[in-house]
Structures are given as C-alpha cells and as structure tokens.
Write a protein that holds these residues in place. Sequence first.
Motif, PDB file in Angstrom:
ATOM      1  N   UNK A  31       0.845  -1.201   0.000  1.00  0.00           N
ATOM      2  CA  UNK A  31       0.000   0.000   0.000  1.00  0.00           C
ATOM      3  C   UNK A  31       0.877   1.247   0.000  1.00  0.00           C
ATOM      4  N   UNK A  32       1.922   1.251   0.830  1.00  0.00           N
ATOM      5  CA  UNK A  32       2.861   2.384   0.842  1.00  0.00           C
ATOM      6  C   UNK A  32       3.419   2.647  -0.554  1.00  0.00           C
ATOM      7  N   UNK A  33       3.870   1.577  -1.214  1.00  0.00           N
ATOM      8  CA  UNK A  33       4.434   1.727  -2.553  1.00  0.00           C
ATOM      9  C   UNK A  33       3.386   2.215  -3.548  1.00  0.00           C
ATOM     10  N   UNK A  34       2.175   1.672  -3.458  1.00  0.00           N
ATOM     11  CA  UNK A  34       1.103   2.085  -4.365  1.00  0.00           C
ATOM     12  C   UNK A  34       0.757   3.560  -4.188  1.00  0.00           C
ATOM     13  N   UNK A  35       0.930   4.069  -2.979  1.00  0.00           N
ATOM     14  CA  UNK A  35       0.675   5.479  -2.711  1.00  0.00           C
ATOM     15  C   UNK A  35       1.825   6.367  -3.179  1.00  0.00           C
ATOM     16  N   UNK A  36       2.918   5.753  -3.624  1.00  0.00           N
ATOM     17  CA  UNK A  36       4.056   6.526  -4.110  1.00  0.00           C
ATOM     18  C   UNK A  36       4.891   7.136  -3.003  1.00  0.00           C
ATOM     19  N   UNK A  37       4.852   6.540  -1.812  1.00  0.00           N
ATOM     20  CA  UNK A  37       5.566   7.085  -0.661  1.00  0.00           C
ATOM     21  C   UNK A  37       6.833   6.277  -0.376  1.00  0.00           C
ATOM     22  N   UNK A  38       7.920   6.974  -0.030  1.00  0.00           N
ATOM     23  CA  UNK A  38       9.164   6.303   0.326  1.00  0.00           C
ATOM     24  C   UNK A  38       9.063   5.654   1.699  1.00  0.00           C
ATOM     25  N   UNK A  39       8.323   6.290   2.609  1.00  0.00           N
ATOM     26  CA  UNK A  39       8.103   5.775   3.952  1.00  0.00           C
ATOM     27  C   UNK A  39       6.641   5.945   4.317  1.00  0.00           C
ATOM     28  N   UNK A  40       6.235   5.258   5.374  1.00  0.00           N
ATOM     29  CA  UNK A  40       4.886   5.470   5.892  1.00  0.00           C
ATOM     30  C   UNK A  40       4.927   5.598   7.403  1.00  0.00           C
ATOM     31  N   UNK A  41       4.073   6.460   7.935  1.00  0.00           N
ATOM     32  CA  UNK A  41       3.819   6.507   9.363  1.00  0.00           C
ATOM     33  C   UNK A  41       2.629   5.601   9.653  1.00  0.00           C
ATOM     34  N   UNK A  42       2.441   5.266  10.939  1.00  0.00           N
ATOM     35  CA  UNK A  42       1.425   4.282  11.293  1.00  0.00           C
ATOM     36  C   UNK A  42       0.873   4.578  12.676  1.00  0.00           C
ATOM     37  N   UNK A  43      -0.459   4.421  12.805  1.00  0.00           N
ATOM     38  CA  UNK A  43      -1.111   4.488  14.104  1.00  0.00           C
ATOM     39  C   UNK A  43      -2.010   3.271  14.233  1.00  0.00           C
ATOM     40  N   UNK A  44      -1.763   2.447  15.266  1.00  0.00           N
ATOM     41  CA  UNK A  44      -2.558   1.245  15.449  1.00  0.00           C
ATOM     42  C   UNK A  44      -3.026   1.098  16.878  1.00  0.00           C
ATOM     43  N   UNK A  45      -4.292   0.694  17.008  1.00  0.00           N
ATOM     44  CA  UNK A  45      -4.911   0.453  18.310  1.00  0.00           C
ATOM     45  C   UNK A  45      -5.037  -1.040  18.568  1.00  0.00           C
ATOM     46  N   UNK A  46      -4.789  -1.461  19.793  1.00  0.00           N
ATOM     47  CA  UNK A  46      -5.035  -2.839  20.210  1.00  0.00           C
ATOM     48  C   UNK A  46      -4.258  -3.814  19.318  1.00  0.00           C
ATOM     49  N   UNK A  81       1.564  -2.880  13.761  1.00  0.00           N
ATOM     50  CA  UNK A  81       2.560  -1.816  13.642  1.00  0.00           C
ATOM     51  C   UNK A  81       3.935  -2.271  14.086  1.00  0.00           C
ATOM     52  N   UNK A  82       3.986  -3.079  15.147  1.00  0.00           N
ATOM     53  CA  UNK A  82       5.264  -3.615  15.611  1.00  0.00           C
ATOM     54  C   UNK A  82       5.872  -4.533  14.557  1.00  0.00           C
ATOM     55  N   UNK A  83       5.029  -5.317  13.891  1.00  0.00           N
ATOM     56  CA  UNK A  83       5.519  -6.201  12.826  1.00  0.00           C
ATOM     57  C   UNK A  83       6.052  -5.385  11.653  1.00  0.00           C
ATOM     58  N   UNK A  84       5.327  -4.340  11.264  1.00  0.00           N
ATOM     59  CA  UNK A  84       5.783  -3.532  10.125  1.00  0.00           C
ATOM     60  C   UNK A  84       7.107  -2.841  10.443  1.00  0.00           C
TER      61      UNK A  84
END
Length: 497
Positions: A201-216, A222-225
């Motif tokens: 998804x990050x690559x499809x969005x054309x982004x070099x990096x992604x930030x992440x917010x995950x609940x529960x 997020x830890x896996x990514x």
Amino acid sequence: MHWKHRPGRGWVLAAVLGLSVPLAAPAMADAQATRLGWTACPDDVVAGAAPRELQCAVVPVPLDYTDPGGVQINLMISRLASTNPGKRRGVLILNPGGPGGSGLVLSAQLANKGLPTSVLDSYDLIGVDTRGVGRSAPVSCAFTTTGPYLANIPPYAVDDAAVTAQAAVAKRVAEQCTANDRDNRLRHLTTANNARDMDRIRAALGERKTSFFGLSYGSALGAAYASMFPERSDRIVLDSNVGDTHLDHDGMRRYALGMEQTFPDFAEWAAERHGAYGLGRTPAQVRRTYFEIAEKLDKQPVDGLDGSLFRLNLFGNLFNESLYAKTAQLWQILRQDSPSAPGLRANTKTELLPTDNFLTVFLAVTCNDVEWPTDIDTYRRAVAEDRQRYPLFGASAANITPCAYWPHRPAEPPVPVNDKGPRNVLILQNQHDVPTPHRGGELLREKFAQRSRMVSVEGSGHGVYVVGGNACALNVTTTYLVDGSLPRDQRCKASPE
C-alpha cells in the motif's frame, strides 16, 4: 482487540490480542507501484464517515507472498486527504484492531472525535480493510446466531468438565472454518502478510516511507511492520499494546489480568452510586455482587444470558467508563426475583452473525501466527491456575480455543521484534486496560529497546490517543506525529474530570 456489543443471546463480545527471520517480502521498486484510481467510497463507508468525505481505491496484493505472481486479491483502502497540502508530510496508515476490524472509516472517526488539525494537515490518513476483512477478499466461517460460537474469547469454565466440553466445541469450529474455506484464503491471513500488504500500500501510494497508528491488535501489526521494514517506517504510534507482534495463549490469558486491574475502577464508581443502583456501598461489596450474579446465572440463565456471557459482558463494558451506567443497570435487573428486560431475550432465529467476518478473521490470524498448545491438559491446568489467580475472568481467558485444532500450521515463525533501526516507535498505554493491560506496553518497550519510548497514562479504558481524552498523552503524541519529537519515557497523570 476490537469489540462489538450485540443484544439478545446477545450480550456478545466479538473479541477482541522467535529469533528466526520471517520470509522477506519480494523486492518491489516504487516506480512499479500500482497506479491508484481514487473513486467515491461505497455507500456504507460514506455514511460511516459523514460528514467527512473519503476517497477509496483498490490495491492488488499476492494471496501468497511465496508465489507473488500467483493469485492476487484486492484490498480496499480509503483516504482522508490532508487539509493543508502545503504542510503535508506524508501518509499515516491506520488500524483499529481486531484482528478483523474494518479500518475504512477510522480516519473520519478520529477526525470527528477531535484529532488535532495539525495532524490532519500533516498527513493523508489511510484506512484499510486488511486481507479477509470487509471489502478486502472477505472470509467466513459461517457463524450463526444459534450456533455454539458467539465470541472469540472462550466461555468461563466453571470446572474441569467445562474445559473438556469446550474442547469439543472448539474442534467443531475449526472443522467448520475449514469446510467454508472454499478459496483457500484462511491459511494466508497472518500478521506478517498484513505487514507486507501495508508495504505494498505504501508503494502504491508513491511514498518512500509510511507513518502508522494502530490500536489494540493494531499495535501488533505496527510492531511487525516496524520490525520487517524498519527503514520504510516513519513515525510509529502503538496504542494499547498486545505486547508482541502476535497474540498467543499467554497474551489471551492477560485478558484476565487486565480485568482484575480494571474492575476496581468500576467497583469504585458503582459504590459511589449505591443509592441509585444498590450494588454495594464499598468496592468490596460490589465485587461480591458480581460473583453473586455470575454464580446465580451459572445455575439458572435468564433469557439466554448465562454466567459466561454475563462475565463476557462485563469484560466488554470495562473498555470505557461511558458503559458503566449500562452495566450497573443490567446488574440491577439481574438481581430482581424475576428478571426480564428488553435486550435479554435469546435469538432463536438462525441467521448469519453480523460479526461472522470479524470472528473468522480474528481466528485465522491468531491461529496462523503462532503455534498453539494442542494438548487439552495444558488448558485444564491453565484454567485451574487462572481461576484462582484471576477469579473475575481467568477461567474464561485461559480456556481452549479453536486454535488448538486449527488445520494449518504456521507457515513461518512469528515476526520477531527488531530493535535495530530508527528510534521511531512511541508506545501508549493506559494503566488499567482490560484486553491489553499495562504489562503489554512494558513488554513491547523492552523488546524494541532504544528504538522506542513509552507513555503510561494514569487512566482506565481501552485506547489512549484521542479516544482516551488524556491531555498529556494527546499533547505528547500530537507533537511526535507533527514534529517528530520522540518523547522521553514518562507517566501522564489522569486528566481532571
């Protein structure tokens, strides 16, 4: 965890948590990224996001990453675009938990709840239905309203025989899921694959990096990514933490620890309102009332509500103080000589559970991520131990699940937490949290070591950032997301009421 409250048979909770390197995702140059076609979202997403306007798109990913050129499935994503393109930093991918929760409207929900404008300016917020969920190649075990499987937390085992009885149910459920897995998708629902999907998804969005917010469960994803793709991770916020990149039997047993730690907050609240609800003048008396009702329902259920579902109902209603009054009202009803009230009637009509997809995905991901004990005696011992150690809920959280009979062995080891990489992981954790107790945050902080910092909140409930309402945690997290200032480890005092 991600939970839903359902009336009828029906105070039902749809629960909501090695050193080997997992299979690497195939290299994919961003120049080869899928060109996204943003369109209007489906009507139900539009309604759920109102008054915010989202755009939706589809991202194809391999069903099996060991065969990247094979069968492809489509993941639906949503976008709440930055409100100030001049200040836009990048994308913030969101996950609401589960595994199995739909994330398509989470951006709008956070914005509607008061997500600071500085964050809305800084990011395009990206919601995702992870593989198997909702509009992303959904899966189903065909769980029905009159079937034996209503929640992913096992029923409370009043004795050893109850564990044996639940084992028979768990085995039938695993067989039922296998019989309904006509497209052979269930075996590919894992946290590692969800993390690989996030990178697609990050690559499809054309982004070099992604930030992440995950609940529960989103904390595990997020830890896996951040562990699998450390150099592609930007600012990572993990809220209400499972304690690892997966949920295992020990993690589920911590549900009982969380309930013991959180129940006193409700008991104090109820004791202060004894004149209204009559549940006890002291927290100790309220606790005795809980056991009185549970044991009464163990012997004689009321309109389909037995002692196990009563305990499960309380587990769910301790997620947020806003549910305390409803809980107290139910207890009042159940203490009457002939209790009867709307919402307690059993559902005798057989139909597909509205939570079927959620329950299915939760099972598949949880069972596929890690090896679960297969010996019934292991669960018998755990139940007996936790019934004594955590009397409120231990004999439920430690009980046997369909993972003991799951037809698929894990295709790879669980994703190991990678403490080598950028210092970019912010861990948020309430002091009292039912499905993800404070220990989960501590465990993840220890595993990420110097890559992470932890903010502990003197509060009760499931969810810290925005949904929790703590001023200190809101300020610290917003500053990190906007300015990149990873705070020191700290404790936030409870916000004044």
